[in-house]
Design a protein around this motif. Structure first.
Motif, PDB file in Angstrom:
ATOM      1  N   LYS A 149       0.839  -1.208   0.000  1.00  0.00           N
ATOM      2  CA  LYS A 149       0.000   0.000   0.000  1.00  0.00           C
ATOM      3  C   LYS A 149       0.869   1.252   0.000  1.00  0.00           C
ATOM      4  N   GLU A 150       1.922   1.255   0.807  1.00  0.00           N
ATOM      5  CA  GLU A 150       2.832   2.400   0.846  1.00  0.00           C
ATOM      6  C   GLU A 150       3.493   2.610  -0.508  1.00  0.00           C
ATOM      7  N   ARG A 151       3.895   1.515  -1.157  1.00  0.00           N
ATOM      8  CA  ARG A 151       4.539   1.620  -2.473  1.00  0.00           C
ATOM      9  C   ARG A 151       3.562   2.170  -3.505  1.00  0.00           C
ATOM     10  N   MET A 152       2.305   1.754  -3.441  1.00  0.00           N
ATOM     11  CA  MET A 152       1.297   2.231  -4.380  1.00  0.00           C
ATOM     12  C   MET A 152       0.981   3.708  -4.180  1.00  0.00           C
ATOM     13  N   GLN A 153       1.165   4.208  -2.960  1.00  0.00           N
ATOM     14  CA  GLN A 153       0.808   5.590  -2.644  1.00  0.00           C
ATOM     15  C   GLN A 153       1.980   6.562  -2.731  1.00  0.00           C
ATOM     16  N   SER A 175       5.601 -12.592 -13.358  1.00  0.00           N
ATOM     17  CA  SER A 175       5.843 -11.214 -12.934  1.00  0.00           C
ATOM     18  C   SER A 175       4.777 -10.314 -13.529  1.00  0.00           C
ATOM     19  N   TYR A 176       4.509  -9.217 -12.831  1.00  0.00           N
ATOM     20  CA  TYR A 176       3.469  -8.274 -13.218  1.00  0.00           C
ATOM     21  C   TYR A 176       4.007  -6.858 -13.080  1.00  0.00           C
ATOM     22  N   ASP A 177       3.889  -6.083 -14.154  1.00  0.00           N
ATOM     23  CA  ASP A 177       4.339  -4.695 -14.138  1.00  0.00           C
ATOM     24  C   ASP A 177       3.211  -3.801 -13.639  1.00  0.00           C
ATOM     25  N   ILE A 178       3.519  -2.990 -12.656  1.00  0.00           N
ATOM     26  CA  ILE A 178       2.576  -2.025 -12.101  1.00  0.00           C
ATOM     27  C   ILE A 178       3.044  -0.657 -12.605  1.00  0.00           C
ATOM     28  N   LYS A 179       2.340  -0.137 -13.617  1.00  0.00           N
ATOM     29  CA  LYS A 179       2.797   1.069 -14.304  1.00  0.00           C
ATOM     30  C   LYS A 179       2.251   2.365 -13.732  1.00  0.00           C
ATOM     31  N   ASN A 180       1.151   2.274 -12.976  1.00  0.00           N
ATOM     32  CA  ASN A 180       0.618   3.475 -12.338  1.00  0.00           C
ATOM     33  C   ASN A 180      -0.200   3.081 -11.111  1.00  0.00           C
ATOM     34  N   LYS A 205       4.532   9.284  -3.882  1.00  0.00           N
ATOM     35  CA  LYS A 205       4.402  10.443  -4.764  1.00  0.00           C
ATOM     36  C   LYS A 205       5.780  11.045  -4.944  1.00  0.00           C
ATOM     37  N   PRO A 206       6.278  11.117  -6.157  1.00  0.00           N
ATOM     38  CA  PRO A 206       5.617  10.637  -7.367  1.00  0.00           C
ATOM     39  C   PRO A 206       5.633   9.106  -7.425  1.00  0.00           C
ATOM     40  N   PHE A 207       4.684   8.568  -8.160  1.00  0.00           N
ATOM     41  CA  PHE A 207       4.597   7.122  -8.314  1.00  0.00           C
ATOM     42  C   PHE A 207       5.783   6.616  -9.136  1.00  0.00           C
ATOM     43  N   ARG A 208       6.406   5.524  -8.689  1.00  0.00           N
ATOM     44  CA  ARG A 208       7.497   4.888  -9.423  1.00  0.00           C
ATOM     45  C   ARG A 208       7.032   3.509  -9.876  1.00  0.00           C
ATOM     46  N   PRO A 209       6.945   3.269 -11.181  1.00  0.00           N
ATOM     47  CA  PRO A 209       6.521   1.945 -11.658  1.00  0.00           C
ATOM     48  C   PRO A 209       7.410   0.850 -11.069  1.00  0.00           C
ATOM     49  N   PHE A 210       6.827  -0.313 -10.864  1.00  0.00           N
ATOM     50  CA  PHE A 210       7.594  -1.435 -10.313  1.00  0.00           C
ATOM     51  C   PHE A 210       7.042  -2.752 -10.829  1.00  0.00           C
ATOM     52  N   ARG A 211       7.774  -3.817 -10.575  1.00  0.00           N
ATOM     53  CA  ARG A 211       7.389  -5.157 -11.010  1.00  0.00           C
ATOM     54  C   ARG A 211       7.250  -6.048  -9.781  1.00  0.00           C
ATOM     55  N   ILE A 212       6.142  -6.782  -9.750  1.00  0.00           N
ATOM     56  CA  ILE A 212       5.926  -7.775  -8.706  1.00  0.00           C
ATOM     57  C   ILE A 212       6.328  -9.131  -9.276  1.00  0.00           C
ATOM     58  N   LYS A 213       7.263  -9.805  -8.627  1.00  0.00           N
ATOM     59  CA  LYS A 213       7.675 -11.145  -9.033  1.00  0.00           C
ATOM     60  C   LYS A 213       7.130 -12.143  -8.025  1.00  0.00           C
ATOM     61  N   MET A 214       6.477 -13.157  -8.556  1.00  0.00           N
ATOM     62  CA  MET A 214       5.866 -14.183  -7.722  1.00  0.00           C
ATOM     63  C   MET A 214       6.821 -15.367  -7.539  1.00  0.00           C
ATOM     64  N   CYS A 215       6.596 -16.157  -6.504  1.00  0.00           N
ATOM     65  CA  CYS A 215       7.405 -17.351  -6.251  1.00  0.00           C
ATOM     66  C   CYS A 215       7.343 -18.322  -7.434  1.00  0.00           C
ATOM     67  N   SER A 216       6.249 -18.308  -8.184  1.00  0.00           N
ATOM     68  CA  SER A 216       6.065 -19.204  -9.328  1.00  0.00           C
ATOM     69  C   SER A 216       6.904 -18.787 -10.528  1.00  0.00           C
ATOM     70  N   GLY A 217       7.486 -17.581 -10.485  1.00  0.00           N
ATOM     71  CA  GLY A 217       8.258 -17.073 -11.602  1.00  0.00           C
ATOM     72  C   GLY A 217       7.494 -16.062 -12.444  1.00  0.00           C
TER      73      GLY A 217
END
Length: 71
Positions: free
Chosen positions: A8-12, A28-33, A14-26
């Protein structure tokens, strides 16, 4: 291990910095905004394949317990 509060802190940031969530399964999901994902108590709901107007066609629910890293 990550917590809902950390996500939640990462999502909030300011300014927002895009990031990638990597799962244990391999996977990954890009969070662009800040509208690309929604943090729940034990999971994160990620919007998939946004169109030109920013509307997503579906979502993917990922258990926070199975997040391996955030880059």
């Amino acid at each position: 291990m990550f917590t809902a509060n950390q996500l939640k802190e990462r999502m909030q940031e300011k300014p927002f910095r895009p990031f990638r969530i990597k799962m244990c399964s391999g996977e990954s999901y890009d969070i662009k905004n800040h509208d690309a994902a929604w943090v729940l108590r034990n999971a994160v709901e990620i919007g998939m394949a946004p169109d030109a107007d920013g509307f997503v066609s579906n979502t993917r629910r990922c258990a926070i317990l199975h997040i391996a890293s955030i880059e």
